[in-house]
Design an enzyme around this catalytic site. Structure first.
Site: not given
Ligand code: NAD
Ligand code: LMR
Length: 326
Positions: A16, A92, A105, A131, A159, A162, A187
């Site tokens: 992200i 996830r 987490n 998440n 969301d 979307r 979420h």
């Molecule tokens: P990713 O695995 O590519 O990146 C996550 C990064 O966080 C990794 O580089 C990891 O080393 C780092 N990390 C882990 N623990 C940490 C800590 N204690 N301190 C600092 N950094 C730490 O994952 P991503 O695809 O970037 O997603 C990140 C999070 O966002 C996930 O939990 C994902 O489910 C969530 N997400 C939420 C939404 C939403 O709509 N709310 C949308 C997409 C993803």
């Molecule tokens: C999303 O809504 O795309 C993120 O929360 C990632 C997920 O686990 O679905």
């Protein structure tokens, strides 16, 4: 020259952030006249990879970027921060629900809540993206007793987007023509995407799409979109997540247009009967850096039942992490 805004991003070497950081330095958050500094937080094992991201940030020669620092200590990363994106958390995989991530987490957000309490700017705006967002935000804010809880929010903007996109394509309109969508609750798959107050082209959306499609297709499509992206792409949403984080924070800082609301998960004050203290997605308007839950929208039994179901899930999640709440 304006004073640079200090932006901290956790999980800065993740997917992200790889989208978010480059949009921040392009001025997509605060406009093209506002310089920023970036404070990047990662786990120690990924600080090397983060150096590569910093090299790429430098190679953009972005005039708005007035400094970058990298940290594995959250207190140092959040020092003086005005805006914080808490992205760092495990995503996830296929077949998992977001709440399955709570165990791995949740701890991150108690540590980072305490760090924010210690070193962030007192007016900091903190958006939780990792998440499960609602309960992680609850953990973070409860570990930051010296910061106003209103400074914390969790992201349901993806969301919301979307839902808007799906309605635009179903009705043959541009997304900018769709207004009044609400995502209530968690979420998660209990979220309630609500179109009862939505309009497109000046007409109620429900008249365009019909009740059957709304109840049988639209709601489940929005609720399950994250899982569907994982199934098709093999990884969870990244660029759309970064875009939603940016839009959420931009509206928080700059405000929503007159008469418009967005969906944002914030600490419940009991509005709509939602248990006070839960971090719950509501329709909010934003003005001068402050959010306000849109009051007194009429709800039918169908909507009330779905809001209650999402509230019940959030109560269960909260009860699972009570030991991490200060
Ligand atoms: P990713 O695995 O590519 O990146 C996550 C990064 O966080 C990794 O580089 C990891 O080393 C780092 N990390 C882990 N623990 C940490 C800590 N204690 N301190 C600092 N950094 C730490 O994952 P991503 O695809 O970037 O997603 C990140 C999070 O966002 C996930 O939990 C994902 O489910 C969530 N997400 C939420 C939404 C939403 O709509 N709310 C949308 C997409 C993803
Ligand atoms: C999303 O809504 O795309 C993120 O929360 C990632 C997920 O686990 O679905």
């Amino acid at each position: 020259m304006r004073t640079p805004v200090r932006i901290a991003v956790s999980g800065a070497a993740g997917q992200i952030s790889y989208s978010l950081l480059f949009r921040l330095i392009a001025g997509d958050l605060l406009g093209h006249a506002q310089p920023i500094t970036l404070s990047l937080l990662e786990v120690p094992a990924l600080l090397g990879a983060l150096d590569g991201v910093v090299m790429e940030l430098a190679d953009c020669a972005a005039p708005l970027l007035h400094g970058v620092s990298c940290h594995s200590d959250p207190v140092a990363a959040f020092a003086g921060a005005d805006v914080v994106f808490l992205v760092g958390a495990r995503p996830r995989g296929a077949g998992m629900e977001r709440r399955d991530l709570l165990e791995v987490n949740a701890e991150i957000f108690s540590v980072q809540g305490r760090a924010l309490n210690e070193s962030a700017h007192r007016d900091v705006k903190v958006l939780v993206v990792g998440n499960p967002v609602n309960t992680n935000a609850l953990i973070a804010l409860s570990n930051a007793p010296d910061l106003p809880p209103e400074n914390f929010a969790a992201m349901t903007r993806l969301d919301h987007n979307r839902a808007v996109s799906l309605l635009a394509s179903r009705t043959g309109h541009n997304p900018s023509d769709v207004e009044g969508v609400i995502v209530w609750g968690n979420h998660s798959t209990t979220q309630f995407p609500d179109i009862h107050h939505a309009r497109v082209g000046g007409r109620p959306v429900i008249d365009w799409v019909g009740r059957d499609w709304y109840e049988q297709t639209f709601i489940t499509t929005v609720q399950n979109r994250g899982a569907e992206v994982i199934r098709v792409r093999g990884k969870s949403s990244a660029a759309s997540g970064a875009n939603a984080a940016l839009e959420h924070m931009r509206d928080w800082v700059l405000g929503t247009p007159e008469g418009c609301w967005v969906s944002m998960a914030v600490r419940s004050d009991g509005s709509y009967g939602v248990e006070p203290g839960l971090v719950f997605s509501f329709p909010v308007t934003l003005c001068e850096g402050t959010w306000r839950i849109v009051p007194n929208l009429p709800l039918d039994d169908f909507s009330r039942a779905r809001i209650r179901a999402s509230e019940a899930e959030l109560i269960l999640e909260r009860d699972m992490v009570r030991h991490l709440m200060a």
